[in-house]
Motif scaffolding. Structure first.
Motif, PDB file in Angstrom:
ATOM      1  N   ASP A  53       0.831  -1.206   0.000  1.00 37.24           N
ATOM      2  CA  ASP A  53       0.000   0.000   0.000  1.00 37.24           C
ATOM      3  C   ASP A  53       0.863   1.252   0.000  1.00 37.24           C
ATOM      4  O   ASP A  53       0.598   2.213  -0.749  1.00 37.24           O
ATOM      5  N   LEU A  54       1.915   1.202   0.835  1.00 30.88           N
ATOM      6  CA  LEU A  54       2.808   2.359   0.938  1.00 30.88           C
ATOM      7  C   LEU A  54       3.436   2.684  -0.413  1.00 30.88           C
ATOM      8  O   LEU A  54       3.451   3.825  -0.873  1.00 30.88           O
ATOM      9  N   LYS A  55       3.925   1.648  -1.074  1.00 32.24           N
ATOM     10  CA  LYS A  55       4.616   1.858  -2.352  1.00 32.24           C
ATOM     11  C   LYS A  55       3.642   2.342  -3.399  1.00 32.24           C
ATOM     12  O   LYS A  55       3.964   3.240  -4.189  1.00 32.24           O
ATOM     13  N   ILE A  56       2.453   1.755  -3.438  1.00 32.46           N
ATOM     14  CA  ILE A  56       1.462   2.199  -4.435  1.00 32.46           C
ATOM     15  C   ILE A  56       1.154   3.672  -4.213  1.00 32.46           C
ATOM     16  O   ILE A  56       1.090   4.452  -5.170  1.00 32.46           O
ATOM     17  N   ARG A  57       1.043   4.023  -2.910  1.00 30.85           N
ATOM     18  CA  ARG A  57       0.772   5.424  -2.612  1.00 30.85           C
ATOM     19  C   ARG A  57       1.915   6.308  -3.134  1.00 30.85           C
ATOM     20  O   ARG A  57       1.693   7.337  -3.785  1.00 30.85           O
ATOM     21  N   GLN A  58       3.147   5.837  -2.908  1.00 30.54           N
ATOM     22  CA  GLN A  58       4.316   6.627  -3.336  1.00 30.54           C
ATOM     23  C   GLN A  58       4.360   6.764  -4.870  1.00 30.54           C
ATOM     24  O   GLN A  58       4.600   7.837  -5.427  1.00 30.54           O
ATOM     25  N   ILE A  59       4.126   5.628  -5.578  1.00 30.54           N
ATOM     26  CA  ILE A  59       4.186   5.643  -7.055  1.00 30.54           C
ATOM     27  C   ILE A  59       3.084   6.553  -7.603  1.00 30.54           C
ATOM     28  O   ILE A  59       3.327   7.384  -8.505  1.00 30.54           O
ATOM     29  N   THR A  60       1.879   6.363  -7.026  1.00 28.65           N
ATOM     30  CA  THR A  60       0.760   7.188  -7.498  1.00 28.65           C
ATOM     31  C   THR A  60       1.106   8.668  -7.284  1.00 28.65           C
ATOM     32  O   THR A  60       0.892   9.512  -8.163  1.00 28.65           O
ATOM     33  N   GLN A  61       1.647   8.927  -6.081  1.00 30.59           N
ATOM     34  CA  GLN A  61       2.033  10.277  -5.737  1.00 30.59           C
ATOM     35  C   GLN A  61       3.061  10.806  -6.751  1.00 30.59           C
ATOM     36  O   GLN A  61       2.949  11.924  -7.266  1.00 30.59           O
ATOM     37  N   TRP A  62       4.033   9.929  -6.999  1.00 36.22           N
ATOM     38  CA  TRP A  62       5.112  10.308  -7.943  1.00 36.22           C
ATOM     39  C   TRP A  62       4.538  10.654  -9.320  1.00 36.22           C
ATOM     40  O   TRP A  62       4.886  11.657  -9.945  1.00 36.22           O
ATOM     41  N   ARG A  63       3.618   9.821  -9.809  1.00 32.98           N
ATOM     42  CA  ARG A  63       3.019  10.030 -11.131  1.00 32.98           C
ATOM     43  C   ARG A  63       2.239  11.339 -11.133  1.00 32.98           C
ATOM     44  O   ARG A  63       2.321  12.127 -12.071  1.00 32.98           O
ATOM     45  N   LEU A  64       1.478  11.545 -10.050  1.00 28.85           N
ATOM     46  CA  LEU A  64       0.690  12.780  -9.986  1.00 28.85           C
ATOM     47  C   LEU A  64       1.605  14.015  -9.994  1.00 28.85           C
ATOM     48  O   LEU A  64       1.322  15.026 -10.675  1.00 28.85           O
ATOM     49  N   GLU A  65       2.713  13.865  -9.254  1.00 29.26           N
ATOM     50  CA  GLU A  65       3.676  14.980  -9.232  1.00 29.26           C
ATOM     51  C   GLU A  65       4.214  15.265 -10.630  1.00 29.26           C
ATOM     52  O   GLU A  65       4.342  16.405 -11.060  1.00 29.26           O
ATOM     53  N   ARG A  66       4.508  14.121 -11.369  1.00 33.25           N
ATOM     54  CA  ARG A  66       5.053  14.299 -12.732  1.00 33.25           C
ATOM     55  C   ARG A  66       4.030  14.996 -13.611  1.00 33.25           C
ATOM     56  O   ARG A  66       4.337  15.915 -14.335  1.00 33.25           O
ATOM     57  N   LEU A  67       2.809  14.531 -13.532  1.00 30.63           N
ATOM     58  CA  LEU A  67       1.758  15.133 -14.351  1.00 30.63           C
ATOM     59  C   LEU A  67       1.564  16.600 -13.928  1.00 30.63           C
ATOM     60  O   LEU A  67       1.321  17.485 -14.779  1.00 30.63           O
ATOM     61  N   GLY A  68       1.719  16.847 -12.639  1.00 27.90           N
ATOM     62  CA  GLY A  68       1.632  18.222 -12.120  1.00 27.90           C
ATOM     63  C   GLY A  68       2.742  19.089 -12.731  1.00 27.90           C
ATOM     64  O   GLY A  68       2.518  20.245 -13.131  1.00 27.90           O
ATOM     65  N   ASP A  69       3.968  18.438 -12.821  1.00 28.56           N
ATOM     66  CA  ASP A  69       5.087  19.132 -13.465  1.00 28.56           C
ATOM     67  C   ASP A  69       4.681  19.569 -14.880  1.00 28.56           C
ATOM     68  O   ASP A  69       4.901  20.713 -15.316  1.00 28.56           O
ATOM     69  N   GLN A 101      19.214  26.954 -21.758  1.00 28.17           N
ATOM     70  CA  GLN A 101      19.453  27.234 -20.330  1.00 28.17           C
ATOM     71  C   GLN A 101      18.212  26.864 -19.503  1.00 28.17           C
ATOM     72  O   GLN A 101      18.321  26.244 -18.442  1.00 28.17           O
ATOM     73  N   SER A 102      17.049  27.168 -20.079  1.00 32.21           N
ATOM     74  CA  SER A 102      15.788  26.839 -19.376  1.00 32.21           C
ATOM     75  C   SER A 102      15.625  25.331 -19.255  1.00 32.21           C
ATOM     76  O   SER A 102      15.231  24.807 -18.194  1.00 32.21           O
ATOM     77  N   LEU A 103      15.920  24.641 -20.367  1.00 32.17           N
ATOM     78  CA  LEU A 103      15.764  23.169 -20.356  1.00 32.17           C
ATOM     79  C   LEU A 103      16.721  22.547 -19.336  1.00 32.17           C
ATOM     80  O   LEU A 103      16.355  21.595 -18.618  1.00 32.17           O
ATOM     81  N   LYS A 104      17.916  23.106 -19.299  1.00 28.70           N
ATOM     82  CA  LYS A 104      18.930  22.570 -18.363  1.00 28.70           C
ATOM     83  C   LYS A 104      18.444  22.694 -16.921  1.00 28.70           C
ATOM     84  O   LYS A 104      18.486  21.726 -16.142  1.00 28.70           O
ATOM     85  N   SER A 105      17.927  23.906 -16.656  1.00 28.92           N
ATOM     86  CA  SER A 105      17.465  24.095 -15.264  1.00 28.92           C
ATOM     87  C   SER A 105      16.266  23.198 -14.975  1.00 28.92           C
ATOM     88  O   SER A 105      16.078  22.702 -13.873  1.00 28.92           O
ATOM     89  N   LEU A 106      15.479  22.947 -16.007  1.00 25.30           N
ATOM     90  CA  LEU A 106      14.325  22.036 -15.860  1.00 25.30           C
ATOM     91  C   LEU A 106      14.784  20.624 -15.467  1.00 25.30           C
ATOM     92  O   LEU A 106      14.240  19.998 -14.537  1.00 25.30           O
ATOM     93  N   ILE A 107      15.771  20.157 -16.169  1.00 20.23           N
ATOM     94  CA  ILE A 107      16.304  18.805 -15.896  1.00 20.23           C
ATOM     95  C   ILE A 107      16.885  18.731 -14.491  1.00 20.23           C
ATOM     96  O   ILE A 107      16.605  17.787 -13.728  1.00 20.23           O
ATOM     97  N   GLU A 108      17.632  19.755 -14.189  1.00 24.37           N
ATOM     98  CA  GLU A 108      18.325  19.713 -12.895  1.00 24.37           C
ATOM     99  C   GLU A 108      17.326  19.850 -11.747  1.00 24.37           C
ATOM    100  O   GLU A 108      17.428  19.147 -10.738  1.00 24.37           O
ATOM    101  N   ASN A 109      16.321  20.752 -11.956  1.00 25.23           N
ATOM    102  CA  ASN A 109      15.371  20.951 -10.848  1.00 25.23           C
ATOM    103  C   ASN A 109      14.365  19.827 -10.726  1.00 25.23           C
ATOM    104  O   ASN A 109      13.916  19.484  -9.630  1.00 25.23           O
ATOM    105  N   PHE A 110      13.971  19.290 -11.845  1.00 26.26           N
ATOM    106  CA  PHE A 110      12.895  18.280 -11.785  1.00 26.26           C
ATOM    107  C   PHE A 110      13.411  16.860 -11.968  1.00 26.26           C
ATOM    108  O   PHE A 110      12.625  15.924 -12.077  1.00 26.26           O
ATOM    109  N   ASP A 111      14.713  16.716 -12.092  1.00 26.52           N
ATOM    110  CA  ASP A 111      15.313  15.387 -12.100  1.00 26.52           C
ATOM    111  C   ASP A 111      14.870  14.529 -13.290  1.00 26.52           C
ATOM    112  O   ASP A 111      14.383  13.407 -13.119  1.00 26.52           O
TER     113      ASP A 111
END
Ligand code: ADP
Length: 832
Positions: A53-69, A101-111
């Protein structure tokens, strides 16, 4: 039974107990293990499910964060405009530089691994870093839909031919809202390296574990694909696929829609416990699993401990039971040893008895043949052993006792044993009495008679002698002319001989319920008791007394009594032997002798007094006669003097005559010469005359004489000796006159039961009771002293008594001193 072959019995109860305890212990261990396993399994399942359950929550969270990005980037107007300008004018180097420069900062900030800027045709316009400037065949077909939907999309994990590593893409449609808010001017593709950002999420495990891992899987047509890197096989992301037919694979189960926790076999063919869950919003499944071996490894350790403890427990029980059994065995052998020892001692003892016993010991079989005999038997019957063994019992029994054998054996059989006397015969035909004690013995199932015999010749002869002597003593006791009693210690009568029964008048049987007190005169009982106590205490050797006994007919007898103690052999008082001699007649003779002696002495005394009285009574009138006779001869006497002297002489002569008559009468009475002269008599007229005479004779007027008659004159004519009757009455009235100074004298008679009862009553001086019994004796006078007040010889009343009795009657007196006397006598009434 052969004792040496005896073995201790197999300890079945102990063995069974041991087996039961062991099985019980194993069973308990098994149940405990199962319980522990179950508990552990359910704990593990809960844990796996929670981790899942914990991991599913984390993955779901992660996906939502990505989509939020994506949403954030897509809606960043400045950045979108910049991109839009560059797409329209790709040669603007400054803009390009700015965008990079923008793309670079995007990669670095958002991993993100890299980022591509695409135009709305899907052509790569710019890439950072620039070596990844291609889009793969996985993404390309998706672009048109993304542009159409104008929504940021996170693609599935994939590995395309142009991009050689497993990745997923976040595609953000870029809409320049300042120009046309429906037109997608381009796309931003942000490539995510799952190794870096997703897999660590999946692979991390909250507790240290050797085998636990989480898997991301998805279906790929009829296969399942492992999306992430596996713990146990490296570099397999999106490569390792398994067939859907492998039903034991938890991954397959998950794809098939089975959720929850199960037991399964993982991709390594290792049994595992797994929890499967679907990740919401994507076609991924999460499988968390751990090897069963690891789950149970702790338990296995524990179980090893438990098994060791249980084995130790069973071993201890075994040892304990073994010790008990060993102890039992030891006791069994010890007892067996002791029994054997006792048996040997018994055998030795028995052999000794057989050899040296003073009694004859025989063993007979059931047909009464001698099968064994001791030395004493051979000696007694005078046979050799060879002759004796096998001989029939009849051969040693006297002919006259043969008929008793059957009955005697029957008694032995019936009671298992019997004792009787019989006569046995020796080889030389001499016989001897024997006492037999016979017993049935069973040896190895056969019946035998064990017979112990004792030659009782000597005892018999002693018994006979004893019997004879007892008989002799019994006869002496029973037939003795001496009266004898045997009493117990409590003086109860045990035996009384015939002589005693005759003496006392009770039968022996009656006496047996008595003690001596029942027939001893009460005057002697207390003396007897004291003396018997002294006798019992040994203070006196023998008790002798003369005492009175009360016979059954209540007559009294005197017995000269001797009591002896008979002691028991221990010296205790056992019986009393009482011997009684009847001394009644001697006692009576003695009493009579004393009485006659006293009487003789009294007579002597009376006679002396009589002589004294008589001489006085005779001399008085004689002196008068002589004196006045002399005076008559005197000259010159006057006529009156003469008459007076003659009168005195006449009265004195009469007095003298009366005395002489009394003496003669008593002499006649004593010599038995008085005869009755029965004639017809007119009682009333005779008594009247007597009354007149005495009334005339009395000297004073102080006394009244009265007569009362009990019969009519007609009936007062009777047959009797009238002279004697009148003499009796005269004597009595004379006495009354003599001893009555004043008052009255009454006399008379009455008829009572064919007897005439006469009485003479006066109010004179009376007689005290000590004298009333004696006044009828000859010469007896109450005042017998020399200075006598009254005259008399003491003969009157004894003559009266003799005459009354001669007439067939009885005389008595009642009197009280100073009051008077009443004389009563009877004579038979014989009417004429
Ligand atoms: P005696 O000649 O002495 O009278 P008895 O034989 O007649 O002899 O009497 C014996 C004794 O009895 C007298 O001496 C007297 O003591 C006593 N006695 C007899 N009659 C009477 C009486 N009526 N009253 C008192 N005493 C009497």
């Amino acid at each position: 039974m052969n004792a040496e072959r005896q073995k201790p019995p197999t300890p079945w109860p102990m063995i069974i107990l041991f087996i039961v305890i062991s099985l019980g212990t194993v069973f308990v261990g098994f149940v405990y293990n199962n319980y522990q396993k179950k508990t552990l399994l359910s704990e593990t399942q809960l844990e796996l499910s929670a981790i899942s359950d914990l991991k599913i929550r984390q993955i779901t969270q992660w996906r939502l964060e990505r989509l939020g990005d994506g949403q954030f980037l897509g809606e960043n107007i400045l950045m979108v405009r910049k991109f839009s300008e560059f797409i329209q004018n790709p040669s603007d180097k400054a803009l390009q530089k700015d965008i990079i420069q923008s793309l670079k900062s995007l990669i670095e900030n958002f991993d993100y691994k890299n980022v591509l800027l695409l135009d709305n045709q899907g052509n790569v316009k710019l890439a950072y870093p620039d070596q990844y400037d291609l889009i793969g065949d996985h993404l390309r077909p998706l672009l048109s839909d993304i542009i159409k939907n104008r929504k940021a999309v996170l693609t599935d994990l994939h590995k395309a031919s142009l991009v050689g590593f497993v990745h997923l893409d976040l595609i953000v449609p870029l809409i320049d809202q300042s120009l046309n808010d429906t037109l997608v001017i381009g796309l931003l593709a942000l490539r995510v390296d799952p190794q870096k950002v997703l897999y660590p999420l999946v692979q991390s495990w909250p507790t240290p574990s050797k085998s636990a891992e989480s898997l991301l899987i998805r279906r790929d047509s009829d296969k399942i694909v492992y999306l992430n890197e596996l713990r146990h096989i490296s570099n397999v992301g999106l490569i390792l696929k398994k067939s859907m037919t492998e039903e034991m694979l938890p991954a397959v189960m998950a794809i098939r829609g089975i959720t929850g926790t199960v037991n399964g076999i993982d991709y390594r063919n290792v049994p595992v416990v797994a929890s499967m869950k679907k990740i919401p919003g994507i076609n991924w499944f999460m499988v968390t699993k751990i090897d069963r071996d690891e789950v149970f490894s702790v338990l296995n350790g524990q179980m090893k401990m438990v098994i060791i403890i249980l084995i130790l427990f069973i071993f201890t029980i075994g040892l304990f039971l073994g010790f008990l059994w060993w102890n039992q065995r030891a006791r069994f052998y010890r007892e067996k040893y002791e029994t054997e020892l006792n048996r040997l001692a018994l055998v030795k003892h028995f052999n000794y008895i057989l050899k040296f016993a003073n009694d004859i010991i025989l063993l007979l079989d059931k047909d009464l043949n001698i099968v064994e005999a001791n030395d004493r038997a051979l000696e007694s019957y005078m046979y050799s052993r060879e002759e004796f063994i096998g001989m029939k019992l009849e051969k040693i029994r006297a002919a006259e006792t043969l008929s008793q054998i059957t009955e005697q054996i029957r008694k032995v059989d019936e009671n298992e044993s019997a004792t009787f006397e019989t006569i046995h015969v020796r080889k030389d035909n001499s016989v001897f009495p024997i006492e037999i004690s016979s017993r049935v013995v069973n040896i190895e199932g056969s019946k035998y008679y064990q017979t112990i015999g004792r030659d009782i010749t000597e005892r018999k002869s002693v018994e006979d002698t004893l019997k004879e002597s007892e008989e002799r003593f019994r006869k002496i006791f029973e037939e003795s002319p001496f009266s004898m009693l045997i009493t117990g210690k409590d003086f109860s009568i045990i035996r009384a001989n015939l002589s005693f029964s005759n003496l006392i008048g009770y039968q022996e049987e009656e006496l047996k319920s008595f003690t001596f007190r029942n027939f001893t005169h009460p005057d002697h009982i207390s003396d007897d008791e004291v003396s018997l106590m002294r006798l019992t205490a040994g203070e006196i050797p023998v008790y002798h007394t003369e005492k009175r006994y009360i016979r059954k007919d209540e007559s009294i007898i005197w017995g000269s009594t001797t009591v002896n103690v008979i002691h028991s052999q221990k010296g205790e008082v056992q019986f009393f032997l009482v011997m009684v001699e009847d001394v009644t007649s001697r006692r009576k003779a003695e009493a009579d002798l004393i009485a006659s002696k006293e009487k003789a002495e009294e007579s002597d005394r009376l006679k002396t007094a009589f002589l004294h009285n008589v001489s006085h009574e005779i001399r008085t009138p004689m002196n008068a006669i002589i004196g006045f006779s002399t005076l008559l001869t005197e000259p010159g006497l006057s006529e009156p003097e003469h008459r007076q002297y003659v009168d005195i002489i006449f009265q004195s002569s009469n007095q003298l005559l009366s005395i002489i008559n009394d003496i003669v009468d008593i002499a006649n009475v004593e010599s038995g010469q008085v005869k009755l002269n029965i004639r017809e008599m007119n009682l009333n007229s005779s008594l009247k005359r007597l009354n007149e005479q005495f009334s005339y004779k009395k000297k004073t007027n102080n006394i009244a004489i009265t007569l009362s008659t009990g019969l009519t004159d007609a009936k007062a004519i009777l047959l009797t000796d009238g002279t004697k009757l009148i003499q009796i009455l005269s004597n009595l009235i004379s006495n009354s006159l003599k001893f009555t100074p004043q008052g009255h004298i009454k006399f008379g008679y009455s008829l009572k039961d064919n007897f005439l009862e006469f009485f003479v009553e006066d109010t004179g001086i009376g007689i005290s009771s000590e004298h009333t019994g004696k006044i009828f004796d000859r010469f007896y006078q109450v005042d017998g002293t020399g200075s006598r007040q009254f005259g008399g010889t003491g003969l009157g009343l004894s003559i009266c008594k003799a005459y009354v009795e001669l007439l067939g009657g009885h005389i008595s007196v009642t009197s009280e001193p100073e009051k008077g006397s009443l004389f009563i006598f009877t004579i038979p009434y014989l009417p004429a």
